[in-house]
Design an enzyme around this catalytic site. Sequence first.
Site, short mmCIF file in Angstrom:
data_model
loop_
_atom_site.label_atom_id
_atom_site.label_comp_id
_atom_site.label_asym_id
_atom_site.label_seq_id
_atom_site.Cartn_x
_atom_site.Cartn_y
_atom_site.Cartn_z
CD GLU A 182 -3.07 -0.96 0.23
OE1 GLU A 182 -3.06 0.04 -0.51
OE2 GLU A 182 -3.95 -1.84 0.17
NE ARG A 234 -3.81 2.77 -0.58
CZ ARG A 234 -5.03 2.76 -0.08
NH1 ARG A 234 -5.59 3.88 0.34
NH2 ARG A 234 -5.72 1.63 0.01
CG ASP A 256 -6.28 -7.32 -7.25
OD1 ASP A 256 -5.20 -7.63 -6.70
OD2 ASP A 256 -7.04 -6.43 -6.78
CD GLU A 312 -11.09 -1.72 -7.94
OE1 GLU A 312 -10.06 -1.51 -7.26
OE2 GLU A 312 -12.25 -1.45 -7.53
CB THR A 335 -2.42 -1.17 -9.10
OG1 THR A 335 -3.64 -1.91 -8.97
CG2 THR A 335 -1.78 -0.94 -7.74
#
Length: 652
Positions: free
Chosen positions: A212, A216, A361, A534, A622
């Site tokens: 994360e 981010r 994913d 998404e 992503t």
Amino acid sequence: MSFAVPRHAPTFDHPQRVLENHAWGNTAVARGPSTRNGAGGGVFGGVKDRLFENRDALPMYKDKPYAYPPSHRHRPLWRRKRNLGFVLLVVSLLYYFGAFRRHRDTVTSPWAWLTSPSESGRSADWLGRRQRVVEAFELSFDAYSRYAWGYDEFHPVSKKGKQMAPKGMGWIIVDSLDTMILMNLTSRVAHAREWISESLTYDQNQDVSTFETTIRMLGGLLSAHYLSNEFPDLAPIADDDSGAPGEDLYLEKARDLADRLVVAFDSPSGIPYASVNVGKLEGLPAHDQGGASSTAEATTLQLEFKYLAKLTGEKDFWDKAEKVMEVVDNNAAKGGLVPIFLNPSTGEFHGEIIRLGSRGDSYYEYLIKQYLQTNKQEPLYLDMWDESLQGVRDHLVTYTKHSKYTIIGERQSGISGSLTPKMDHLVCFYPGTIALAVTGGVTEAEARKSSTWTKKNEADMQLAKELTQTCWGMYKYMATGLAAEITYFDIADPPLPESAEHQAPPDFDKDPEAQWRRDFDVHSMDVHNLQRPETVESLFYMWRITGDVKYREWGWEMFKSFMNHTAVPEGGGFSSLSNANIIPPKTRDNMESFWLAETLKYFYLLFSPSDLLPLDKVVINTEAHPFPRFDMGPILSTGWQRKPKTVKTTPE
């Protein structure tokens, strides 16, 4: 790689902008009667009032000037009475001559677009719709600025913030920074940049998620560095001009953070640990699953560390990131489909669960994006992508029983286990990624002219279109028009193979008893909506690549549902939902950082002209942070080769 500033950069002289500023000014001094429960509210009735309850409490933000009246505190009483009498006389005359009636007939609310009919398709005002997205971002970010500035979490209902680290990690500020740059929100970018310069430090005794924090924070800083240098006319700030003292602020912060995160790769196998203590520079295994790391998390660090290696010339970042891919590939996953856990000690898979939802994913997403990032100079990642896509077709794709919608299920006991007809909302990244892989970022029309276009390309594009429709159906099924976190489907027993004949209806019948609804099922524990990006992400890719305007229209309908059902009273912005299948919905009192970083950014790009971030020039991580594509050059190169192996791509 560089390219020209887009012709359609956002501006602030749109006529609707003037009207909105006027309305914001008025709300600072007067609170009109609420119509939330009145007649004619309609589906979107009252959203304006939910947003602007307690209007006189809204503080001023420099991008939104308020029209506060001059103070009367020190004026003599006789002067106030005299002026009041004069005002009453003027108002009476205006009323007598019908001035107020004409005013009501010509001035509309800045939120009238939620209820008024509008043009559809290519005749729609897409730049005007894009401006509505900017306004939603401003409401969200300004609420955060008022009530939780500098905090990592924002709870818009209770108007509170919370830190993830003693001094904060900049979770919301950094994650949303490049969205503000793209939207040309100069004063907000300046405010964020000032905080990053003066307050952001990673020298803290704090455990953070390797994944994360990379996608981010590291991704956000690298993207801000890229955009501020490549598009200097977007949110221009003198501090980051060439030669200025703060020219490399974002890159310097990114390098500092990466130097702390890179210790996660120092495991016996090279598979990164799930967490890092950024102060102690120590990698930490996960607290569950025997210390195993998530496969998706371990393999979704590569775009960020490779781009940083390109910027700094530090090959160690590149080597550690690509080593992970070699270790994963050496496991020789059946059908190119990987279990969702990896053991950092051994480098082997842990468990047998296979899915394209949580923990699986973005492994697949970063296969094709690594290939594109280095201008198609690393074909082994394309090979891995192609194998995995065939594996998805062979083992995970099936169709619903009644209307034959295409779904991607899960194999919770491995390839040989049964298929569970369950789709996380997270899976909805996949159709857009398929389309990107087919064309490389150019339009479908252009790709079809190439001599390399194949029947496989044709079939892959069809699969992308069918899956996008299913993801849109997950929204249409819910009462609020906002998808649940997880949706189950009614399928045949045994499941139909991917090769079976199927033809889903082109539209979703609004009849509550329509047959298509029998194919969808949302369990009571899964009705929450976390403002996830998404599906709109795939709508953005599908619109850019196919040119079919229906994807824009679906996005506009989705955006209006967010505006109508997630707005928070008293200037709180927008919140995720605990239950999106009842009206009014139940809020969770949380605004995810990806609402600003991803969801609103993808809406903005969906409604923008295609020369803003051309898909054949950039690769988007992503967390929706754009990076440039680049050539590897003399220092960087692919440091591994795939071992010969037999990959099974047909059902056992």
